[in-house]
Enzyme design. Structure first.
Site, PDB file in Angstrom:
ATOM      1  N   GLN A  39     -25.027  -4.053  21.672  1.00 54.32           N
ATOM      2  CA  GLN A  39     -26.354  -3.506  21.955  1.00 54.32           C
ATOM      3  C   GLN A  39     -27.102  -4.540  22.873  1.00 54.32           C
ATOM      4  OE1 GLN A  39     -27.677  -1.018  20.087  1.00 54.32           O
ATOM      5  NE2 GLN A  39     -30.099  -1.431  20.823  1.00 54.32           N
ATOM      6  N   THR A  50     -10.446  -3.953   0.648  1.00 58.46           N
ATOM      7  CA  THR A  50     -11.627  -3.830   0.933  1.00 58.46           C
ATOM      8  C   THR A  50     -12.657  -5.051   0.842  1.00 58.46           C
ATOM      9  OG1 THR A  50     -12.459  -2.670  -0.598  1.00 58.46           O
ATOM     10  CG2 THR A  50     -11.282  -1.261   0.840  1.00 58.46           C
ATOM     11  N   GLY A 101     -26.163  -3.263  25.942  1.00 57.90           N
ATOM     12  CA  GLY A 101     -26.656  -1.898  26.408  1.00 57.90           C
ATOM     13  C   GLY A 101     -25.657  -0.834  26.919  1.00 57.90           C
ATOM     14  N   GLU A 131      -6.263  -5.717   3.684  1.00 62.81           N
ATOM     15  CA  GLU A 131      -5.904  -6.696   2.895  1.00 62.81           C
ATOM     16  C   GLU A 131      -7.140  -6.906   1.800  1.00 62.81           C
ATOM     17  OE1 GLU A 131      -4.460 -10.460   4.345  1.00 62.81           O
ATOM     18  OE2 GLU A 131      -3.702  -9.394   6.149  1.00 62.81           O
ATOM     19  N   GLN A 142     -37.639 -12.481  24.263  1.00 66.15           N
ATOM     20  CA  GLN A 142     -37.384 -13.007  22.922  1.00 66.15           C
ATOM     21  C   GLN A 142     -36.313 -12.121  22.139  1.00 66.15           C
ATOM     22  OE1 GLN A 142     -40.710 -13.683  20.511  1.00 66.15           O
ATOM     23  NE2 GLN A 142     -40.242 -15.738  20.512  1.00 66.15           N
ATOM     24  N   THR A 179       0.790  -1.243   0.001  1.00 62.74           N
ATOM     25  CA  THR A 179      -0.076  -0.166  -0.201  1.00 62.74           C
ATOM     26  C   THR A 179       0.839   1.496  -0.116  1.00 62.74           C
ATOM     27  OG1 THR A 179      -1.757  -1.163   1.149  1.00 62.74           O
ATOM     28  CG2 THR A 179      -1.944   1.165   1.409  1.00 62.74           C
ATOM     29  N   GLU A 180       0.392   2.320  -0.768  1.00 62.46           N
ATOM     30  CA  GLU A 180       0.867   3.653  -0.788  1.00 62.46           C
ATOM     31  C   GLU A 180      -0.260   4.632  -0.650  1.00 62.46           C
ATOM     32  OE1 GLU A 180       3.612   4.234  -4.128  1.00 62.46           O
ATOM     33  OE2 GLU A 180       4.576   2.401  -3.586  1.00 62.46           O
TER      34      GLU A 180
HETATM   35  N1  COS Z   1      -3.772 -14.420  -9.072  1.00 63.49           N
HETATM   36  C1  COS Z   1      -3.202 -14.437 -10.167  1.00 63.49           C
HETATM   37  N2  COS Z   1      -3.102 -13.410 -11.127  1.00 63.49           N
HETATM   38  C2  COS Z   1      -3.916 -12.337 -10.802  1.00 63.49           C
HETATM   39  C3  COS Z   1      -4.757 -12.382  -9.679  1.00 63.49           C
HETATM   40  C4  COS Z   1      -4.665 -13.619  -8.843  1.00 63.49           C
HETATM   41  N3  COS Z   1      -5.316 -13.495  -7.601  1.00 63.49           N
HETATM   42  N4  COS Z   1      -5.462 -11.037  -9.557  1.00 63.49           N
HETATM   43  C5  COS Z   1      -4.940 -10.430 -10.840  1.00 63.49           C
HETATM   44  N5  COS Z   1      -4.268 -11.136 -11.461  1.00 63.49           N
HETATM   45  C6  COS Z   1      -3.363 -10.969 -12.712  1.00 63.49           C
HETATM   46  C7  COS Z   1      -4.433 -10.531 -13.792  1.00 63.49           C
HETATM   47  O1  COS Z   1      -4.800 -11.797 -14.295  1.00 63.49           O
HETATM   48  C8  COS Z   1      -3.732  -9.662 -14.891  1.00 63.49           C
HETATM   49  O2  COS Z   1      -2.845 -10.388 -15.556  1.00 63.49           O
HETATM   50  P1  COS Z   1      -2.615 -10.121 -17.156  1.00 63.49           P
HETATM   51  O3  COS Z   1      -1.939  -8.547 -16.909  1.00 63.49           O
HETATM   52  O4  COS Z   1      -1.716 -11.146 -17.433  1.00 63.49           O
HETATM   53  O5  COS Z   1      -3.941 -10.059 -17.643  1.00 63.49           O
HETATM   54  C9  COS Z   1      -3.129  -8.817 -13.773  1.00 63.49           C
HETATM   55  O6  COS Z   1      -2.825  -9.654 -12.590  1.00 63.49           O
HETATM   56  C10 COS Z   1      -3.883  -7.438 -13.593  1.00 63.49           C
HETATM   57  O7  COS Z   1      -5.004  -7.853 -13.007  1.00 63.49           O
HETATM   58  P2  COS Z   1      -6.169  -6.888 -13.068  1.00 63.49           P
HETATM   59  O8  COS Z   1      -6.437  -6.465 -14.395  1.00 63.49           O
HETATM   60  O9  COS Z   1      -7.544  -7.673 -12.538  1.00 63.49           O
HETATM   61  O10 COS Z   1      -5.733  -5.882 -11.842  1.00 63.49           O
HETATM   62  P3  COS Z   1      -6.536  -4.479 -11.386  1.00 63.49           P
HETATM   63  O11 COS Z   1      -5.523  -3.309 -11.499  1.00 63.49           O
HETATM   64  O12 COS Z   1      -7.771  -4.472 -12.019  1.00 63.49           O
HETATM   65  O13 COS Z   1      -6.628  -4.876  -9.860  1.00 63.49           O
HETATM   66  C11 COS Z   1      -7.509  -5.750  -8.084  1.00 63.49           C
HETATM   67  C12 COS Z   1      -7.052  -6.164  -9.530  1.00 63.49           C
HETATM   68  C13 COS Z   1      -8.705  -4.753  -7.683  1.00 63.49           C
HETATM   69  C14 COS Z   1      -8.206  -7.173  -7.635  1.00 63.49           C
HETATM   70  C15 COS Z   1      -6.061  -5.823  -7.134  1.00 63.49           C
HETATM   71  O14 COS Z   1      -5.414  -4.544  -7.499  1.00 63.49           O
HETATM   72  C16 COS Z   1      -6.621  -5.920  -5.446  1.00 63.49           C
HETATM   73  O15 COS Z   1      -6.440  -6.879  -4.923  1.00 63.49           O
HETATM   74  N6  COS Z   1      -6.623  -4.568  -4.910  1.00 63.49           N
HETATM   75  C17 COS Z   1      -6.487  -4.940  -3.485  1.00 63.49           C
HETATM   76  C18 COS Z   1      -5.346  -4.762  -2.726  1.00 63.49           C
HETATM   77  C19 COS Z   1      -5.245  -4.797  -1.361  1.00 63.49           C
HETATM   78  O16 COS Z   1      -5.787  -5.872  -1.076  1.00 63.49           O
HETATM   79  N7  COS Z   1      -4.808  -4.038  -0.832  1.00 63.49           N
HETATM   80  C20 COS Z   1      -4.376  -4.128   0.550  1.00 63.49           C
HETATM   81  C21 COS Z   1      -3.330  -3.675   0.898  1.00 63.49           C
HETATM   82  S1  COS Z   1      -2.248  -5.048   1.350  1.00 63.49           S
HETATM   83  S2  COS Z   1      -2.504  -5.428   3.280  1.00 63.49           S
END
Ligand code: COS
Length: 387
Positions: free
Chosen positions: A336, A365, A339, A363, A278, A125-126
């Site tokens: 709740q 939302t 109370g 991890e 109840q 995260t950033e």
């Molecule tokens: N396993 C393997 N590959 C994955 C994957 C998974 N679970 N999820 C995505 N990928 C791959 C996709 O297949 C895609 O590959 P290609 O570029 O070869 O097609 C690539 O990764 C990008 O995937 P996608 O286009 O779905 O990425 P997005 O940027 O749309 O983001 C989400 C996907 C939103 C699911 C991702 O950014 C996410 O999980 N975000 C939440 C992050 C998080 O949990 N943050 C908390 C901080 S860590 S405590």
């Protein structure tokens, strides 16, 4: 319900419960106030080999799986979600090495992780990259046989208390997700410092802070997998760890339910214990049903992962969503049922309610989890059509 635990699994659960009862419950309220790091509990967990549960035996661990880890996390979470977050986030930080490290990296880092000598933190995260994980801006530039890291990671659990960090950074800014790579960074590396420590609503016994990289040079061989595979490392790590967040939800829900039942059985109003009304019984019935359903899902998913399943993004996200939404509902209802007493710091449920909120956020939302579930279902439809 009997979940048919083996003798060894029951021992792990009992041991975690014993540590929770003896070491965590007496200090949880104080740590919630002071935000002090639970060093003594971490020490007790290390001495009981709890950090080695999921590490293979050849690297100094006990060679167990997700299920055993979930059992331990559940018991710790019943007592204090802040402390269980320190423990569970350690597994999150270790998974990139466990899943993608080469033998040399595993030999170097996993024994200290298994023994609890060093904690691990995961840095994805950033400030501008939360749900949009591919939006990270931290860079890693190859210079001879070193990478130079620049950027700031935000809201990192175990922040300054870890010894080892698994960091996702861009090796090619022009490629987005495909330009990310994963690295191991050790505490004490010049150019690596800690920034703002957060003051949080809940899980206050865990430390959350910024990691700041300023021309931080690390050996090139600290890359995990290969250049361009960092997003995959992050996603596979989160697939593995999200069921563990589910077990945190399950634990805090059970903890709050137990408190509510105890209180409602002792609290007399209108001449009888409030549990005999109840209105209260229906609330407790809903809380108990959802908690048991969360347990069944979390346990099943963890066992499925341990069976060697290859793709478990969807079910891991389901376990996270269901158990953590349950945690929020059950802890809120526990307040709740109790109370005015539930609202006071004399009882643990107000802390449980504040703590539970983060589970729907970190991890990934619970909105992002639903995206993951929905997209997996859509992919299955497309695959089935292709035949
Ligand atoms: N396993 C393997 N590959 C994955 C994957 C998974 N679970 N999820 C995505 N990928 C791959 C996709 O297949 C895609 O590959 P290609 O570029 O070869 O097609 C690539 O990764 C990008 O995937 P996608 O286009 O779905 O990425 P997005 O940027 O749309 O983001 C989400 C996907 C939103 C699911 C991702 O950014 C996410 O999980 N975000 C939440 C992050 C998080 O949990 N943050 C908390 C901080 S860590 S405590």
């Amino acid at each position: 319900m009997d979940y048919f635990l083996s003798e060894e699994q029951q021992m792990i659960k009992d041991l975690a419960r014993q540590i929770a009862d003896e070491k965590i419950i007496p200090i949880r309220a104080e740590l919630d106030e002071t935000e002090e790091f639970p060093a003594d509990v971490i020490d007790a967990l290390a001495k009981s080999d709890m950090f080695g549960l999921f590490v293979p035996e050849e690297y100094g661990g006990l060679g167990k799986g997700s299920f055993e880890l979930c059992l331990a996390v559940e018991e710790l979470s019943k007592a204090c979600l802040g402390i269980s977050t320190v423990y569970a986030a350690n597994a999150l930080g270790a998974y990139p090495i466990l899943l993608f490290g080469n033998d040399e990296q595993k030999k170097k880092y996993l024994p200290d992780i298994a023994s609890g000598k060093k904690l691990v933190a995961f840095g994805l995260t950033e400030a501008n990259a939360g749900s949009d994980a591919a939006g990270i801006q931290t860079t890693a530039t190859l210079d001879g046989n070193e990478y130079i890291l620049n950027g700031t990671k935000q809201w990192i659990t175990n922040g300054s208390h870890a010894g080892i960090y698994t960091i996702i950074a861009l090796t090619d800014k022009s490629k987005g997700a495909r330009g990310a790579s994963a690295f191991i960074v050790e505490k004490g590396t010049p150019g690596f410092t800690f920034g703002k420590k957060e003051n949080k609503m809940g899980i206050r016994a865990s430390t959350t802070c910024e990691l700041v990289f300023n021309d931080c040079r690390i050996p090139a061989h600290n890359i995990l997998s290969a250049e361009g595979r960092g997003f995959l490392v992050a996603m596979k790590t989160l697939d593995q760890s999200r069921v563990g967040v589910g077990s945190q939800g399950l634990g805090v829900a059970q903890g709050a339910l137990d408190e509510a039942i105890k209180f409602a059985s002792e609290r007399i109003q209108f001449g009888r214990p409030v549990i005999t009304f109840q209105a209260i019984q229906h609330m407790i019935a809903n809380m108990a049903t959802k908690t048991e359903a969360a347990r069944s899902l979390v346990y099943s998913v963890a066992r499925y992962i341990d069976s060697g399943a290859r793709d478990f993004s969807k079910v891991s996200a389901m376990a996270k969503v269901f158990a953590t939404d349950t945690a929020m509902e059950v802890t809120t209802d526990a307040v709740q049922v109790m109370g005015g007493s539930g609202y006071m710091k004399d009882y643990p449920v107000e802390k449980m309610m504040r703590d539970a909120k983060i589970l729907q956020i970190y991890e990934g939302t619970n909105q992002i989890q639903r995206n993951v579930i929905g997209q997996s279902i859509f992919k299955e439809v497309v695959k089935n059509k292709k035949g």
